[in-house]
Design a protein around this motif. Structure first.
Motif, mmCIF file in Angstrom:
data_model
loop_
_atom_site.group_PDB
_atom_site.id
_atom_site.type_symbol
_atom_site.label_atom_id
_atom_site.label_comp_id
_atom_site.label_asym_id
_atom_site.label_seq_id
_atom_site.Cartn_x
_atom_site.Cartn_y
_atom_site.Cartn_z
ATOM 1 N N ASP A 164 0.848 -1.192 0.000
ATOM 2 C CA ASP A 164 0.000 0.000 0.000
ATOM 3 C C ASP A 164 0.885 1.244 0.000
ATOM 4 O OD1 ASP A 164 -2.003 1.833 0.196
ATOM 5 O OD2 ASP A 164 -2.500 1.397 2.300
ATOM 6 N N LYS A 165 1.009 1.873 -1.149
ATOM 7 C CA LYS A 165 1.940 2.991 -1.316
ATOM 8 C C LYS A 165 1.465 4.287 -0.653
ATOM 9 C CE LYS A 165 4.401 0.471 -4.140
ATOM 10 N NZ LYS A 165 4.741 -0.763 -3.535
ATOM 11 N N SER A 166 0.224 4.384 -0.240
ATOM 12 C CA SER A 166 -0.290 5.637 0.309
ATOM 13 C C SER A 166 0.372 6.001 1.641
ATOM 14 C CB SER A 166 -1.806 5.558 0.482
ATOM 15 O OG SER A 166 -2.135 4.543 1.420
ATOM 16 N N HIS A 167 0.757 5.020 2.431
ATOM 17 C CA HIS A 167 1.389 5.300 3.725
ATOM 18 C C HIS A 167 2.879 5.627 3.582
ATOM 19 C CE1 HIS A 167 -2.206 4.074 5.771
ATOM 20 N NE2 HIS A 167 -2.195 2.901 5.166
ATOM 21 N N ILE A 168 3.434 5.235 2.473
ATOM 22 C CA ILE A 168 4.865 5.443 2.263
ATOM 23 C C ILE A 168 5.207 6.929 2.185
ATOM 24 C CG2 ILE A 168 6.751 5.122 0.607
ATOM 25 C CD1 ILE A 168 5.563 2.412 -0.044
ATOM 26 N N TYR A 169 4.375 7.717 1.550
ATOM 27 C CA TYR A 169 4.684 9.130 1.350
ATOM 28 C C TYR A 169 4.778 9.893 2.679
ATOM 29 C CZ TYR A 169 3.820 7.938 -3.463
ATOM 30 O OH TYR A 169 3.887 7.343 -4.682
ATOM 31 N N ASN A 170 3.860 9.592 3.586
ATOM 32 C CA ASN A 170 3.927 10.242 4.906
ATOM 33 C C ASN A 170 5.177 9.823 5.665
ATOM 34 O OD1 ASN A 170 1.532 11.591 4.492
ATOM 35 N ND2 ASN A 170 0.286 10.009 5.475
ATOM 36 N N LEU A 171 5.512 8.558 5.587
ATOM 37 C CA LEU A 171 6.711 8.061 6.255
ATOM 38 C C LEU A 171 7.975 8.670 5.644
ATOM 39 C CD1 LEU A 171 7.772 6.182 8.441
ATOM 40 C CD2 LEU A 171 7.766 4.338 6.772
ATOM 41 N N LEU A 172 8.015 8.747 4.327
ATOM 42 C CA LEU A 172 9.166 9.352 3.656
ATOM 43 C C LEU A 172 9.298 10.831 3.990
ATOM 44 C CD1 LEU A 172 9.151 7.717 0.128
ATOM 45 C CD2 LEU A 172 10.794 7.397 1.960
ATOM 46 N N LEU A 173 8.189 11.505 4.098
ATOM 47 C CA LEU A 173 8.221 12.912 4.477
ATOM 48 C C LEU A 173 8.794 13.075 5.884
ATOM 49 C CD1 LEU A 173 7.560 15.844 3.786
ATOM 50 C CD2 LEU A 173 5.295 15.456 4.761
ATOM 51 N N ALA A 174 8.371 12.235 6.803
ATOM 52 C CA ALA A 174 8.875 12.296 8.179
ATOM 53 C C ALA A 174 10.370 11.992 8.228
ATOM 54 C CB ALA A 174 8.102 11.326 9.068
ATOM 55 N N ILE A 175 10.802 10.972 7.490
ATOM 56 C CA ILE A 175 12.228 10.617 7.449
ATOM 57 C C ILE A 175 13.024 11.767 6.827
ATOM 58 C CG2 ILE A 175 13.922 9.094 6.360
ATOM 59 C CD1 ILE A 175 11.838 6.832 6.634
ATOM 60 N N SER A 176 12.533 12.341 5.760
ATOM 61 C CA SER A 176 13.235 13.440 5.083
ATOM 62 C C SER A 176 13.374 14.656 5.989
ATOM 63 C CB SER A 176 12.494 13.844 3.804
ATOM 64 O OG SER A 176 12.449 12.764 2.914
ATOM 65 N N VAL A 177 12.303 15.015 6.671
ATOM 66 C CA VAL A 177 12.355 16.173 7.564
ATOM 67 C C VAL A 177 13.352 15.918 8.695
ATOM 68 C CG1 VAL A 177 11.026 17.501 9.263
ATOM 69 C CG2 VAL A 177 10.065 17.052 6.994
ATOM 70 N N ALA A 178 13.317 14.725 9.267
ATOM 71 C CA ALA A 178 14.247 14.394 10.356
ATOM 72 C C ALA A 178 15.696 14.452 9.870
ATOM 73 C CB ALA A 178 13.932 13.015 10.919
ATOM 74 N N GLU A 179 15.961 13.933 8.693
ATOM 75 C CA GLU A 179 17.328 13.941 8.173
ATOM 76 C C GLU A 179 17.778 15.342 7.788
ATOM 77 O OE1 GLU A 179 17.930 10.984 5.180
ATOM 78 O OE2 GLU A 179 17.971 9.391 6.668
ATOM 79 N N ILE A 180 16.884 16.144 7.255
ATOM 80 C CA ILE A 180 17.242 17.526 6.914
ATOM 81 C C ILE A 180 17.550 18.313 8.177
ATOM 82 C CG2 ILE A 180 16.311 19.696 6.005
ATOM 83 C CD1 ILE A 180 14.926 17.923 3.825
#
Length: 190
Positions: free
Chosen positions: A49-65
């Motif tokens: 289910d790809k719909s949950h991936i985008y929120n998770l990727l956004l959270a990971i990206s913000v944390a890494e930035i």
């Protein structure tokens, strides 16, 4: 800081430090991009289910930035503090700093954990400069903690205990400098 009043050797060192900051930023950014790409690949492969991936990727990206920005700001502030000390150093102190570079990993060549300036030891914890009178140091303890021959150095004075990360070779160099200031210092390697 006005670099025009410094010797050409010190100006070159400061120029190399500024270049080091830029290289470290590129390295951190590439690491950030590679990590995000890795997580994207893993997530798209294992999660149907790809719909949950985008929120998770956004959270990971913000944390890494945020981690990247924090690391960059801390490094830049540390280098700026060192550059202020370089401007105040005697020629002997500056030569000692250059000599210390031989004991640092190539990636850390312009980011030493300590600097001596005008008979004072300066350590660089995250957000400040720690000034220590080397004649007050009572004991130096080095404790091995990983396979890369790095360890924790505990610098004990009558009032405080400070910590710095160093390789065994760098610690031995550091201990010899401290011995110059305080011949009665106790040195332990565990």
């Amino acid at each position: 800081m006005n670099n025009t009043l410094l010797s050409s050797e010190r100006q070159q060192y400061i120029k190399n430090q500024n270049k080091y900051i830029k290289q470290a930023a590129v390295f951190f950014a590439c690491t950030l991009i590679a990590t995000i790409a890795f997580f994207v690949g893993i997530l798209f492969y294992f999660i149907p289910d790809k719909s949950h991936i985008y929120n998770l990727l956004l959270a990971i990206s913000v944390a890494e930035i945020l981690a990247f920005y924090f690391s960059y700001r801390v490094l830049k502030k540390k280098i700026q503090n060192q550059q202020e000390l370089i401007a105040q150093m005697s020629d002997t102190d500056f030569q000692q700093l250059l000599n210390t570079q031989k004991y640092l990993f190539p990636l850390m060549k312009y980011n030493p954990p300590f600097v001596f300036c005008r008979d004072k030891l300066y350590l660089f914890p995250l957000f400040k400069i720690k000034e220590i009178n080397p004649t007050t140091i009572k004991t130096l303890n080095w404790r091995y903690y990983n396979r890369q021959k790095r360890g924790m150095t505990f610098i004990k004075t009558p009032n405080t205990t400070d910590v710095a990360k160093m390789t065994k070779e760098l610690f031995q160099h550091f201990a010899s400098i401290i011995k110059h200031y305080n011949p009665s210092v106790q040195i332990e390697m565990l």
